[in-house]
Design a protein around this motif. Structure first.
Motif, PDB file in Angstrom:
ATOM      1  N   GLN A   1       0.850  -1.385   0.165  1.00  0.00           N
ATOM      2  CA  GLN A   1      -0.059  -0.228  -0.133  1.00  0.00           C
ATOM      3  C   GLN A   1       0.806   1.317   0.540  1.00  0.00           C
ATOM      4  O   GLN A   1       2.043   1.276   0.550  1.00  0.00           O
ATOM      5  CB  GLN A   1      -0.990   0.145   0.627  1.00  0.00           C
ATOM      6  CG  GLN A   1      -1.773  -1.217   1.336  1.00  0.00           C
ATOM      7  CD  GLN A   1      -3.083  -0.829   2.202  1.00  0.00           C
ATOM      8  OE1 GLN A   1      -2.257  -0.717   3.776  1.00  0.00           O
ATOM      9  NE2 GLN A   1      -3.701  -1.401   2.279  1.00  0.00           N
TER      10      GLN A   1
ATOM     11  N   TYR B   1       0.772   5.353   1.752  1.00  0.00           N
ATOM     12  CA  TYR B   1       0.148   6.287   2.233  1.00  0.00           C
ATOM     13  C   TYR B   1       0.516   7.898   1.357  1.00  0.00           C
ATOM     14  O   TYR B   1       1.525   7.744   1.602  1.00  0.00           O
ATOM     15  CB  TYR B   1      -0.405   5.659   3.602  1.00  0.00           C
ATOM     16  CG  TYR B   1      -0.892   4.715   4.087  1.00  0.00           C
ATOM     17  CD1 TYR B   1      -0.774   3.513   3.598  1.00  0.00           C
ATOM     18  CD2 TYR B   1      -2.754   5.075   4.714  1.00  0.00           C
ATOM     19  CE1 TYR B   1      -1.271   2.505   4.307  1.00  0.00           C
ATOM     20  CE2 TYR B   1      -2.511   3.829   5.163  1.00  0.00           C
ATOM     21  CZ  TYR B   1      -2.668   2.473   4.669  1.00  0.00           C
ATOM     22  OH  TYR B   1      -3.267   1.677   5.512  1.00  0.00           O
TER      23      TYR B   1
ATOM     24  N   GLN C   1       0.563  10.988   4.245  1.00  0.00           N
ATOM     25  CA  GLN C   1       0.502  11.299   5.740  1.00  0.00           C
ATOM     26  C   GLN C   1       0.915  13.149   5.275  1.00  0.00           C
ATOM     27  O   GLN C   1       2.200  13.448   5.324  1.00  0.00           O
ATOM     28  CB  GLN C   1       1.091  11.161   6.260  1.00  0.00           C
ATOM     29  CG  GLN C   1       0.491  11.729   7.527  1.00  0.00           C
ATOM     30  CD  GLN C   1       1.805  10.664   8.658  1.00  0.00           C
ATOM     31  OE1 GLN C   1       2.604   9.688   8.499  1.00  0.00           O
ATOM     32  NE2 GLN C   1       0.911  10.868  10.448  1.00  0.00           N
TER      33      GLN C   1
ATOM     34  N   GLY D   1       0.026  16.863  11.026  1.00  0.00           N
ATOM     35  CA  GLY D   1      -1.013  17.031  11.723  1.00  0.00           C
ATOM     36  C   GLY D   1      -2.055  16.171  12.028  1.00  0.00           C
ATOM     37  O   GLY D   1      -3.043  15.907  12.385  1.00  0.00           O
ATOM     38  N   GLU D   2      -2.079  15.238  10.568  1.00  0.00           N
ATOM     39  CA  GLU D   2      -2.886  14.322  10.580  1.00  0.00           C
ATOM     40  C   GLU D   2      -2.585  12.734  10.459  1.00  0.00           C
ATOM     41  O   GLU D   2      -1.146  12.620  10.179  1.00  0.00           O
ATOM     42  CB  GLU D   2      -4.139  14.678   9.072  1.00  0.00           C
ATOM     43  CG  GLU D   2      -4.135  16.129   9.145  1.00  0.00           C
ATOM     44  CD  GLU D   2      -5.438  16.512   8.222  1.00  0.00           C
ATOM     45  OE1 GLU D   2      -5.656  17.563   7.738  1.00  0.00           O
ATOM     46  OE2 GLU D   2      -4.687  15.044   7.040  1.00  0.00           O
ATOM     47  N   GLY D   3      -3.261  11.804   9.741  1.00  0.00           N
ATOM     48  CA  GLY D   3      -3.217  10.562   9.893  1.00  0.00           C
ATOM     49  C   GLY D   3      -3.131   9.942   8.447  1.00  0.00           C
ATOM     50  O   GLY D   3      -3.191  11.251   7.901  1.00  0.00           O
ATOM     51  N   PRO D   4      -2.037   9.608   8.242  1.00  0.00           N
ATOM     52  CA  PRO D   4      -1.708   8.643   7.090  1.00  0.00           C
ATOM     53  C   PRO D   4      -3.204   8.110   6.229  1.00  0.00           C
ATOM     54  O   PRO D   4      -4.156   7.665   6.713  1.00  0.00           O
ATOM     55  CB  PRO D   4      -1.358   6.888   6.690  1.00  0.00           C
ATOM     56  CG  PRO D   4      -0.183   7.690   8.657  1.00  0.00           C
ATOM     57  CD  PRO D   4      -1.337   8.137   9.311  1.00  0.00           C
TER      58      PRO D   4
ATOM     59  N   LEU E   1      -4.770   6.382   2.934  1.00  0.00           N
ATOM     60  CA  LEU E   1      -4.540   5.107   2.077  1.00  0.00           C
ATOM     61  C   LEU E   1      -4.323   5.699   0.350  1.00  0.00           C
ATOM     62  O   LEU E   1      -5.969   6.140   0.226  1.00  0.00           O
ATOM     63  CB  LEU E   1      -5.629   4.311   1.590  1.00  0.00           C
ATOM     64  CG  LEU E   1      -5.396   3.141   0.746  1.00  0.00           C
ATOM     65  CD1 LEU E   1      -4.228   2.063   1.921  1.00  0.00           C
ATOM     66  CD2 LEU E   1      -5.929   2.068   1.247  1.00  0.00           C
TER      67      LEU E   1
ATOM     68  N   LEU F   1       3.674  13.541   3.312  1.00  0.00           N
ATOM     69  CA  LEU F   1       4.660  12.218   4.068  1.00  0.00           C
ATOM     70  C   LEU F   1       4.279  11.538   2.445  1.00  0.00           C
ATOM     71  O   LEU F   1       3.577  10.640   3.351  1.00  0.00           O
ATOM     72  CB  LEU F   1       5.138  12.533   5.851  1.00  0.00           C
ATOM     73  CG  LEU F   1       5.847  11.181   5.913  1.00  0.00           C
ATOM     74  CD1 LEU F   1       7.048  11.006   5.576  1.00  0.00           C
ATOM     75  CD2 LEU F   1       5.472  10.500   7.368  1.00  0.00           C
TER      76      LEU F   1
ATOM     77  N   LEU G   1       4.237   7.499   2.559  1.00  0.00           N
ATOM     78  CA  LEU G   1       4.776   6.049   3.126  1.00  0.00           C
ATOM     79  C   LEU G   1       4.310   4.639   2.377  1.00  0.00           C
ATOM     80  O   LEU G   1       3.046   4.674   2.036  1.00  0.00           O
ATOM     81  CB  LEU G   1       4.551   5.499   4.691  1.00  0.00           C
ATOM     82  CG  LEU G   1       4.219   6.960   5.757  1.00  0.00           C
ATOM     83  CD1 LEU G   1       3.127   6.825   6.751  1.00  0.00           C
ATOM     84  CD2 LEU G   1       5.733   6.659   6.307  1.00  0.00           C
TER      85      LEU G   1
ATOM     86  N   TYR H   1       0.579  -4.933   8.255  1.00  0.00           N
ATOM     87  CA  TYR H   1       1.371  -4.297   7.650  1.00  0.00           C
ATOM     88  C   TYR H   1       2.448  -3.561   7.979  1.00  0.00           C
ATOM     89  O   TYR H   1       2.444  -3.312   8.595  1.00  0.00           O
ATOM     90  CB  TYR H   1       0.893  -3.012   6.550  1.00  0.00           C
ATOM     91  CG  TYR H   1       0.058  -3.453   5.835  1.00  0.00           C
ATOM     92  CD1 TYR H   1      -1.268  -3.837   5.512  1.00  0.00           C
ATOM     93  CD2 TYR H   1       0.870  -4.074   4.670  1.00  0.00           C
ATOM     94  CE1 TYR H   1      -2.072  -4.311   4.582  1.00  0.00           C
ATOM     95  CE2 TYR H   1      -0.589  -3.939   3.190  1.00  0.00           C
ATOM     96  CZ  TYR H   1      -1.617  -4.240   3.277  1.00  0.00           C
ATOM     97  OH  TYR H   1      -2.132  -4.892   2.064  1.00  0.00           O
TER      98      TYR H   1
ATOM     99  N   PHE I   1       5.545  -0.951   7.906  1.00  0.00           N
ATOM    100  CA  PHE I   1       5.008   1.030   7.076  1.00  0.00           C
ATOM    101  C   PHE I   1       6.906   1.157   6.795  1.00  0.00           C
ATOM    102  O   PHE I   1       7.848  -0.005   7.217  1.00  0.00           O
ATOM    103  CB  PHE I   1       4.323   2.097   8.109  1.00  0.00           C
ATOM    104  CG  PHE I   1       3.575   1.704   7.334  1.00  0.00           C
ATOM    105  CD1 PHE I   1       2.666   0.630   8.432  1.00  0.00           C
ATOM    106  CD2 PHE I   1       2.803   2.995   7.128  1.00  0.00           C
ATOM    107  CE1 PHE I   1       1.131   1.543   8.107  1.00  0.00           C
ATOM    108  CE2 PHE I   1       1.337   3.182   7.627  1.00  0.00           C
ATOM    109  CZ  PHE I   1       0.657   2.278   7.515  1.00  0.00           C
TER     110      PHE I   1
ATOM    111  N   ARG J   1      10.054  12.373   2.736  1.00  0.00           N
ATOM    112  CA  ARG J   1       8.673  13.915   2.513  1.00  0.00           C
ATOM    113  C   ARG J   1       8.914  14.670   1.407  1.00  0.00           C
ATOM    114  O   ARG J   1      10.027  14.745   1.252  1.00  0.00           O
ATOM    115  CB  ARG J   1       9.430  14.450   3.747  1.00  0.00           C
ATOM    116  CG  ARG J   1       9.214  14.029   4.962  1.00  0.00           C
ATOM    117  CD  ARG J   1       9.649  14.591   6.266  1.00  0.00           C
ATOM    118  NE  ARG J   1      10.512  13.568   7.657  1.00  0.00           N
ATOM    119  CZ  ARG J   1      10.891  14.177   8.721  1.00  0.00           C
ATOM    120  NH1 ARG J   1      10.440  15.637   9.266  1.00  0.00           N
ATOM    121  NH2 ARG J   1      11.253  13.346   9.303  1.00  0.00           N
TER     122      ARG J   1
END
Lengths: 113, 111
Positions: free
Chosen positions: B33, B35, B37, B40-43, B45, B86, B88, B99, B101, B106
């Protein structure tokens, strides 16, 4: 209508304290996860629950204890906090445990002083 | 231990340029996968690839899974400032629920 929410967003505390982070998902998913992202942005899984049953338990200090009261909630309790615990902790959920799409929360920024 | 190395680690480019991010491992993954990011936030998909040699396109992003399922690449055409973030990769192994990572790339796209 947040899908995966975490509280608190920021947590600043002293070494030796005990703290909890809460996570809730309203997606109806069966599986939930806790990840730790360090200062270098490396994301590592810590725990996963499927239908309230622990299915992933990575090598983390036993000061970290997850608890899933129901499928929609997964909390993380940390005892005797150490400086090295400072990181961003992400909660995530997926429909099932078989490596499906994971939806991440906004993260909890923990700083241990 | 399965490891996923991403390169480059950092990338700063001008708007309109093309770029490729690589995700490499010595292990075989049953799926991979990508992702993105944002600060200040989550990854979030972007894509999942499961077949060796598979290519998937998402607007200006092209994802490829290596034939041997040990590596993957992400190519962005005509990068825009909104692509900043970012990136990933994450590999899923057969017989596991998790998974792994990658080390992350960046990307900064300058207007």
């Amino acid at each position: 209508d947040t899908a995966v929410s975490q509280t608190p967003k920021y947590l600043v505390t002293q070494m030796g304290n005990d703290k909890s982070i809460k996570c809730e998902q309203n997606l109806g998913h069966d599986t939930m996860y806790w990840y730790k992202q360090d200062s270098k942005k490396f994301l590592k899984i810590m725990f996963s629950y499927n239908n309230k049953e622990l299915i992933i338990n990575e090598t983390v200090p036993n000061r970290f204890s997850p608890k899933s009261p129901d499928k929609a909630h997964l909390n993380l309790h940390i005892n005797s906090l150490e400086l090295g615990d400072s990181a961003v902790y992400f909660c995530a959920s997926s429909q099932g445990p078989l490596r499906e799409t994971q939806y991440f929360g906004p993260g909890t920024r923990l700083l241990v002083l | 231990t399965q490891l996923l190395e991403q390169s480059p680690q950092f990338l700063s480019i001008q708007e309109g340029e093309n770029l490729t991010v690589y995700c490499n491992s010595s292990s075989v993954f049953s799926s991979l996968q990508w992702y993105r990011q944002e600060p200040g936030e989550g990854p979030v998909l972007l894509v999942t690839v499961v077949t060796g040699g598979e290519v998937k396109k998402l607007k200006r992003l092209t994802f490829q899974f290596g034939d041997a399922r040990k590596d993957s690449s992400l190519h962005i055409t005509a990068a825009q400032p909104g692509d900043t973030g970012l990136y990933l990769c994450a590999g899923g192994g057969a017989g596991t629920y998790k998974y792994i990572f990658g080390t992350g790339t960046r990307l900064k796209v300058l207007a």
